[in-house]
Design an enzyme around this catalytic site. Structure first.
Site, PDB file in Angstrom:
ATOM      1  N   PRO A 159     -44.569  -4.368 -10.040  1.00 35.57           N
ATOM      2  CA  PRO A 159     -45.438  -3.227 -10.384  1.00 35.57           C
ATOM      3  C   PRO A 159     -44.668  -2.130 -11.115  1.00 35.57           C
ATOM      4  O   PRO A 159     -43.474  -1.927 -10.899  1.00 35.57           O
ATOM      5  CB  PRO A 159     -45.926  -2.734  -9.012  1.00 35.57           C
ATOM      6  CG  PRO A 159     -45.698  -3.863  -8.073  1.00 35.57           C
ATOM      7  CD  PRO A 159     -44.503  -4.595  -8.582  1.00 35.57           C
ATOM      8  N   LYS A 193     -32.284  -9.457  -9.514  1.00 35.01           N
ATOM      9  CA  LYS A 193     -31.185  -9.412  -8.543  1.00 35.01           C
ATOM     10  C   LYS A 193     -29.971  -8.712  -9.122  1.00 35.01           C
ATOM     11  O   LYS A 193     -29.285  -7.939  -8.430  1.00 35.01           O
ATOM     12  CB  LYS A 193     -30.833 -10.835  -8.114  1.00 35.01           C
ATOM     13  CG  LYS A 193     -31.920 -11.525  -7.305  1.00 35.01           C
ATOM     14  CD  LYS A 193     -31.578 -12.962  -7.007  1.00 35.01           C
ATOM     15  CE  LYS A 193     -32.672 -13.636  -6.191  1.00 35.01           C
ATOM     16  NZ  LYS A 193     -32.374 -15.060  -5.912  1.00 35.01           N
ATOM     17  N   GLY A 251     -45.206  -1.651 -16.786  1.00 32.01           N
ATOM     18  CA  GLY A 251     -45.985  -1.417 -17.994  1.00 32.01           C
ATOM     19  C   GLY A 251     -46.797  -2.602 -18.460  1.00 32.01           C
ATOM     20  O   GLY A 251     -47.111  -2.700 -19.653  1.00 32.01           O
ATOM     21  N   THR A 291     -50.059  -3.486 -17.680  1.00 34.62           N
ATOM     22  CA  THR A 291     -51.429  -3.129 -18.061  1.00 34.62           C
ATOM     23  C   THR A 291     -51.449  -2.251 -19.312  1.00 34.62           C
ATOM     24  O   THR A 291     -52.240  -2.479 -20.236  1.00 34.62           O
ATOM     25  CB  THR A 291     -52.124  -2.403 -16.901  1.00 34.62           C
ATOM     26  OG1 THR A 291     -52.086  -3.235 -15.733  1.00 34.62           O
ATOM     27  CG2 THR A 291     -53.565  -2.094 -17.250  1.00 34.62           C
ATOM     28  N   SER A 329     -32.633 -18.323  -1.404  1.00 38.60           N
ATOM     29  CA  SER A 329     -31.524 -17.654  -2.107  1.00 38.60           C
ATOM     30  C   SER A 329     -30.336 -17.342  -1.216  1.00 38.60           C
ATOM     31  O   SER A 329     -29.308 -16.894  -1.710  1.00 38.60           O
ATOM     32  CB  SER A 329     -32.023 -16.349  -2.745  1.00 38.60           C
ATOM     33  OG  SER A 329     -33.053 -16.606  -3.660  1.00 38.60           O
TER      34      SER A 329
END
EC number: 3.4.21.53
Length: 819
Positions: A386, A750, A389, A391, A707
């Protein structure tokens, strides 16, 4: 009956309000409280009864003088009905001789000059003689005493019940009377007040009401009232019967014809068109549309059907709405694309910093479209955390192409009909949101953003993801079928841009139809540039400030990013900048002196204590603590794997709310360590005589993923050998029982997390080298990468030969063999 509406008084503070609420408990006025000469107020068209509250509009000059004088005094007046209601100034002979003593509860002076008073009747009286006529009427009176009534005798109870039954019947026969009157009627228990209340609201002449008032005995008064009420009931029943007969005489056909003629006349007067004219208008509009043959035939069929439907039928507005929707859709209506690639590049660079992969893909699309005009629109899926950029990038694409822009939020959509529409047979049927947004854009080639496509849910109403398969398939969406429209619609020229935070929850077949473009998080340097070029100017504009009102120092921006926002995107950063700008806006609005340059000290003062530490790395002084790298939906994070040993019987404990995959990684790491204990110079008795505890801190946060294999192995090797782990080193990768190191995903996120946390070296699988090569070089400044294929290489890099400062002293005993 009950012509007067109930009276409501607001903010009345006098004791008279209690009398209004419960008139039955109102006490009569005693003779000694009356003046020798009582002021007389003549009233028209009504009679005041004891206990009853009525409003009266006072317009005569004499009456106004009387009311004002009385209101300033004891508020007691005499009220007498006027025989001739047409007379403006009544003479003494025109007044009845029996009236009611009243108390003025409230006086209101209206804007038009009239005065309204609210009065309550108290006692009946008889006029002995009129004393004067100027400036207002006064008279000497004699109060009439009310005989004490035994309310429990049979005759009284029967009379009360008869009066209530008659009043209830009148209420049922007359629909114009408000239903609140029945509630008021049920709450009256006093026979005297019941008679007076009903008499006051009786639909009768003033003379008949005056006869009731002049009747001395309350029982006789009630009997006379009952006679008048029965006459009223008879008149209402006859009226009701006549209306019923007249209504049944008009048959349905005459009624429909009459109503249609009325509608036609009204439409002509108001300039509205009838059904024929409406259909003709629709046909003229249809001639301008670039229909397919199928759509044109279907519309003509619907218009013919519309002419056959009665305009008053329930199906008519449904058919009308359907035809209007078909005509409103932009059939084969396209906006012209701007093929200036340099301009498009400038637009994309101006609106968004970085995101080179997405920008290049849009420019490639424009270039091919310029060479091949009939190219189908691609299906792009912008995937990332989120706030990066995704949208807003759709709006920039529309601006670069000079196309219309529409956005549809798919978060929480769980009904297939929201995509494909309802069938017209359903009540309240509507087209799907895809075609609704196409209609709103008035273009068949807009940039269509499908926001949060990973949040689509399936339930008993269908699977919206399956409905989207046709929408997002370039081979199928040229003949998209909406259940409501019932005609194929071409969506092949629409540029669909989907956004998602995670690919795991997207339907596999739907994911296969989209071109996935990953948008990773921003580096520290990128966030600074975004703040300077986009966020700060935007917040200044939204808060009404000019660029000259405040300046942000670079240290302040870095302080805000590092200490108050730990995210992949810039959404939280924008909120924090907004907080700092509001601090300045308050000083500007209050005309206070303030420092125009926001420094890191100002940031600390306004935003409070730091939320995040500058460096999260915790050192290597303790054995068994290793820094790992993890990927989340909001970006990358570092996590710590801790191991500890204690005397026991070789039990294994795993904590930290880990998922099944991480638990399996821990077990695999321990198995490999046991099988290679001799090579690592670990005494095998440690595994039998010491309990092992593996913990990942932040136990309230669920953690899972492949991981952490080499991170857990390094932690176990460190705790069993008591050797130090290399300082400022982080690692990510999966382990196998053969000691192979497998590649993992989310490398860029990461790496950004490691860089934010002060990590200097990163250990990865050799197969992840290709992911590092795709990352821009400036992101990798200050980082050293080690690529490994097996765990032996991991230990050579991660474990130092030096032991920790205070190593554990293992106490081991030989196990006795038992038969």
């Amino acid at each position: 009956m009950f012509k007067a509406n109930p009276i409501q008084l607001v903010q009345e503070e006098s004791d008279d309000l209690i009398q209004l609420i419960n008139p039955e408990q109102d006490s009569d006025i005693k003779p000694e409280d009356l003046p020798e000469e009582l002021s007389i107020l003549p009233i028209k068209n009504t009679v005041l009864f004891p206990g009853v509250v009525i409003p009266i509009t006072v317009g005569r000059q004499k009456s106004i003088k009387l009311v004002k004088k009385a209101y300033q005094g004891n508020r007691i007046i005499g009220v007498i009905a006027q025989k001739n209601s047409q007379a403006e100034e009544p003479i003494i002979d025109d007044l009845y001789r029996t009236g009611t003593v009243a108390r003025i509860i409230k006086m209101l002076v209206l804007p038009d000059g009239n005065t309204t008073i609210i009065i309550q009747g108290k006692n009946r009286f008889t006029v002995k003689e009129f004393v004067q006529e100027e400036p207002y009427l006064t008279a000497r009176i004699a109060l009439q005493s009310e005989p004490i009534l035994n309310a429990n005798n049979k005759e009284s109870r029967a009379l009360v019940q008869s009066l209530k039954d008659a009043a209830t019947k009148i209420l049922k026969l007359n629909p114009e009377i408000p239903q609140e009157a029945q509630v008021a009627l049920d709450n009256i228990s006093s026979m005297s007040f019941l008679v007076h209340f009903l008499s006051s609201n009786l639909n009768a002449e003033v003379g008949d009401k005056q006869k009731i008032l002049e009747t001395q005995n309350i029982t006789d008064r009630g009997t006379l009232l009952l006679q008048y009420m029965l006459k009223d009931i008879q008149m209402l029943e006859i009226k009701h019967e006549i209306q019923k007969k007249v209504h049944t005489d008009i048959d349905q056909q005459q009624r429909d014809y009459f109503l249609r003629q009325q509608i036609k006349v009204l439409q002509d007067e108001l300039g509205y068109d009838g059904p024929d004219k409406e259909v003709e208008k629709f046909r003229r509009r249809a001639e301008t549309k670039q229909w397919t043959k199928q759509a044109a035939e279907h519309l003509n069929k619907e218009l013919d059907k519309l002419l056959r439907i009665n305009p008053m039928a329930a199906e008519y507005p449904v058919a009308m709405n359907y035809v209007e929707f078909m005509l409103d859709l932009p059939w084969a209506e396209y906006t012209e694309d701007d093929f200036d690639l340099k301009r498009a590049r400038k637009v994309l660079d101006h609106d968004h910093f970085g995101l080179e992969k997405v920008k290049n893909r849009i420019l490639e699309y424009l270039a091919v479209l310029k060479l091949k005009q009939d190219m189908k629109g691609p299906i792009l899926c912008l995937y990332g955390p989120p706030g990066v950029g995704k949208t807003s990038l759709g709006r920039s694409i529309a601006k670069a192409l000079q196309r219309k822009y529409v956005r549809m939020s798919l978060g929480g959509v769980h009904d297939e009909a929201e995509i494909r529409g309802h069938r017209k047979t359903y009540v309240g049927a509507m087209p799907g949101k895809i075609l609704q947004h196409i209609k709103k854009s008035q273009s068949s080639n807009p940039v269509f953003v499908l926001d949060e496509i990973d949040k689509v849910k399936a339930d008993f109403r269908g699977d919206p993801s399956s409905a989207l398969l046709e929408v997002l398939d370039p081979e199928q969406n040229s003949t998209f079928g909406d259940n409501y429209l019932e005609v194929d619609y071409d969506l092949s020229k629409v540029l669909f841009v989907a956004t998602a935070n995670s690919l795991d929850t997207i339907h596999p077949a739907l994911r296969d139809r989209m071109e996935i473009i990953e948008i990773t998080g921003y580096t520290q340097e990128e966030k600074v540039e975004i703040a300077v070029k986009h966020l700060i100017p935007k917040q200044l504009k939204e808060h009404g400030l000019r660029a000259s009102d405040v300046k942000f120092s670079k240290d302040a921006i870095n302080k805000t990013i590092n200490s108050y926002t730990r995210e992949s995107g810039v959404r939280s950063l924008e909120r924090k900048i907004g907080t700092l700008v509001r601090h300045i806006a308050k000083s500007v609005a209050m005309e206070e002196e303030y420092d125009k340059v926001i420094s890191d000290e100002t940031v600390r003062k306004v935003l409070g204590a730091e939320v995040f530490d500058e460096e999260l790395y915790q050192g290597n002084d303790i054995a068994g603590v290793v820094t790992g790298l993890a990927w989340t939906q909001v970006g990358g994070e570092i996590l710590f794997v801790e191991s500890s040993l204690s005397r026991g019987k070789g039990a294994l404990t795993i904590s930290g709310q880990l998922g099944d995959v991480m638990k399996e990684s821990a077990v695999a790491a321990l198995s490999y360590l046991k099988s290679n204990a001799e090579a690592l110079q670990i005494d095998y008795r440690l595994f039998q005589q010491y309990d092992l505890h593996i913990h990942v801190p932040a136990g309230a946060v669920p953690k899972d993923g492949p991981s952490a294999g080499i991170t857990m192995f390094t932690s176990l090797a460190s705790i069993y050998t008591q050797r130090k782990v290399k300082a400022k080193l982080a690692m990510t990768g999966e382990i196998t029982l053969r000691g192979k190191v497998l590649p993992v995903g989310g490398i860029k996120e990461k790496i950004l997390a490691a860089k934010r946390s002060g990590i200097k070296e990163i250990l990865l699988s050799a197969k992840n080298r290709r992911d590092i090569e795709e990352i821009e070089k400036n992101y990798l400044k200050g980082l050293t990468f080690h690529y490994v294929d097996n765990v032996e290489e991991v230990l050579k890099i991660a474990l130092l030969k030096d032991r920790i400062t205070v190593p554990m002293k293992f106490v081991l005993t030989d196990q006795k063999a038992t038969a």
